[in-house]
Design a protein around this motif. Sequence first.
Motif, short mmCIF file in Angstrom:
data_model
loop_
_atom_site.label_atom_id
_atom_site.label_comp_id
_atom_site.label_asym_id
_atom_site.label_seq_id
_atom_site.Cartn_x
_atom_site.Cartn_y
_atom_site.Cartn_z
N ALA A 125 -65.84 23.43 -37.97
CA ALA A 125 -65.92 23.54 -36.51
C ALA A 125 -65.06 24.68 -36.00
CB ALA A 125 -65.48 22.23 -35.86
N ASP A 126 -65.48 25.23 -34.88
CA ASP A 126 -64.69 26.25 -34.18
C ASP A 126 -63.50 25.54 -33.55
OD1 ASP A 126 -63.59 28.11 -32.44
OD2 ASP A 126 -65.47 28.52 -31.39
N PRO A 127 -62.26 25.91 -33.88
CA PRO A 127 -61.10 25.24 -33.31
C PRO A 127 -61.07 25.27 -31.77
CG PRO A 127 -60.42 26.60 -35.14
CD PRO A 127 -61.86 26.92 -34.87
N ALA A 128 -61.71 26.25 -31.15
CA ALA A 128 -61.74 26.33 -29.69
C ALA A 128 -62.55 25.19 -29.08
CB ALA A 128 -62.28 27.67 -29.24
N THR A 129 -63.41 24.55 -29.89
CA THR A 129 -64.21 23.44 -29.38
C THR A 129 -63.51 22.10 -29.57
OG1 THR A 129 -65.40 23.01 -31.46
CG2 THR A 129 -66.35 24.67 -29.93
N ALA A 130 -62.41 22.10 -30.31
CA ALA A 130 -61.68 20.85 -30.56
C ALA A 130 -60.95 20.42 -29.29
CB ALA A 130 -60.68 21.03 -31.69
N PRO A 131 -61.07 19.16 -28.92
CA PRO A 131 -60.35 18.71 -27.73
C PRO A 131 -58.84 18.78 -27.97
CG PRO A 131 -61.22 16.84 -28.91
CD PRO A 131 -61.76 18.07 -29.59
N LYS A 132 -58.12 19.29 -27.01
CA LYS A 132 -56.66 19.32 -27.12
C LYS A 132 -56.14 17.94 -26.77
CE LYS A 132 -55.95 24.24 -26.27
NZ LYS A 132 -55.27 25.20 -25.39
N ALA A 133 -56.45 17.03 -27.67
CA ALA A 133 -56.07 15.63 -27.52
C ALA A 133 -55.56 15.16 -28.87
CB ALA A 133 -57.27 14.79 -27.08
N PHE A 134 -54.30 14.80 -28.91
CA PHE A 134 -53.70 14.36 -30.16
C PHE A 134 -53.94 12.87 -30.37
CE2 PHE A 134 -50.09 13.23 -32.89
CZ PHE A 134 -50.28 14.16 -33.90
N ASP A 135 -54.03 12.13 -29.27
CA ASP A 135 -54.23 10.68 -29.35
C ASP A 135 -54.85 10.23 -28.04
OD1 ASP A 135 -54.08 8.10 -30.36
OD2 ASP A 135 -51.93 7.90 -30.09
N VAL A 136 -55.69 9.21 -28.10
CA VAL A 136 -56.27 8.59 -26.90
C VAL A 136 -56.27 7.08 -27.10
CG1 VAL A 136 -57.76 10.54 -26.25
CG2 VAL A 136 -58.66 8.75 -27.75
N LEU A 137 -56.22 6.35 -26.00
CA LEU A 137 -56.44 4.92 -26.06
C LEU A 137 -57.94 4.70 -25.91
CD1 LEU A 137 -53.61 3.48 -23.79
CD2 LEU A 137 -53.62 3.78 -26.26
N LEU A 148 -63.30 11.68 -30.50
CA LEU A 148 -62.66 12.99 -30.43
C LEU A 148 -63.30 14.04 -31.35
CD1 LEU A 148 -58.90 11.96 -30.24
CD2 LEU A 148 -60.38 12.77 -28.38
N ASP A 149 -64.42 13.71 -31.99
CA ASP A 149 -65.05 14.61 -32.95
C ASP A 149 -65.96 15.63 -32.25
OD1 ASP A 149 -66.44 15.88 -34.97
OD2 ASP A 149 -67.01 14.03 -36.01
N PRO A 150 -65.57 16.91 -32.18
CA PRO A 150 -66.38 17.91 -31.49
C PRO A 150 -67.66 18.28 -32.23
CG PRO A 150 -64.54 18.99 -32.55
CD PRO A 150 -64.35 17.50 -32.74
N THR A 151 -67.81 17.86 -33.49
CA THR A 151 -69.05 18.17 -34.21
C THR A 151 -70.20 17.29 -33.73
OG1 THR A 151 -68.67 16.63 -36.05
CG2 THR A 151 -67.74 18.86 -36.26
N ARG A 152 -69.90 16.26 -32.96
CA ARG A 152 -70.92 15.33 -32.44
C ARG A 152 -71.40 15.74 -31.04
NH1 ARG A 152 -70.92 10.03 -34.33
NH2 ARG A 152 -70.88 9.29 -32.17
N GLY A 153 -70.90 16.85 -30.53
CA GLY A 153 -71.25 17.29 -29.18
C GLY A 153 -70.03 17.29 -28.29
N PRO A 154 -70.22 17.53 -26.99
CA PRO A 154 -69.08 17.55 -26.08
C PRO A 154 -68.28 16.25 -26.13
CG PRO A 154 -71.05 18.38 -25.00
CD PRO A 154 -71.49 17.80 -26.32
#
Length: 163
Positions: A125-137, A148-154
Amino acid sequence: MYGHDPAATATSTAAPFPSRAYTIAAQDAWSRRIEVQGFADPALVDASGASLATPSVQASQATRYITVSVAKAAFGTPGPGWTFAVVLTGQDGNSPDQARPFTPTAGQYTFGLCPAGGTAPICAADPATAPKAFDVLTPSGVDQKLELDPTRGPVSVRGVPVG
């Protein structure tokens, strides 16, 4: 933290900066956002970005808790139908969006999508598409890894309902 008040008429799905590469799920669109970080004053804003109040923040090394307080009159009273999306980023005071970026592998001041030599789909994946989210509830039934997987779409972060 993104608070969804079901009675609110103005809501948003936007992260504080488009470069964060995630949104809040439409059904949990926020009407109030609290942002706390080390390089800026805490903020409580409405969906248009207007300041509602200045939160109070206290950190305790002894308990390892951070307590954020806001005026009830500014925030409202959470109840049935409310949801909260909570996103933790890595801080980068030199970044325009104040969040630590991702690179293919971890660097001194970046998070890595994969370990060196990794072969998982995320590694391509392009790192620019990765959400800048380290953790979410996540709410019950939502897998954080998939959310949080950007390979599955937005990437769209779901809110956790108030019980």
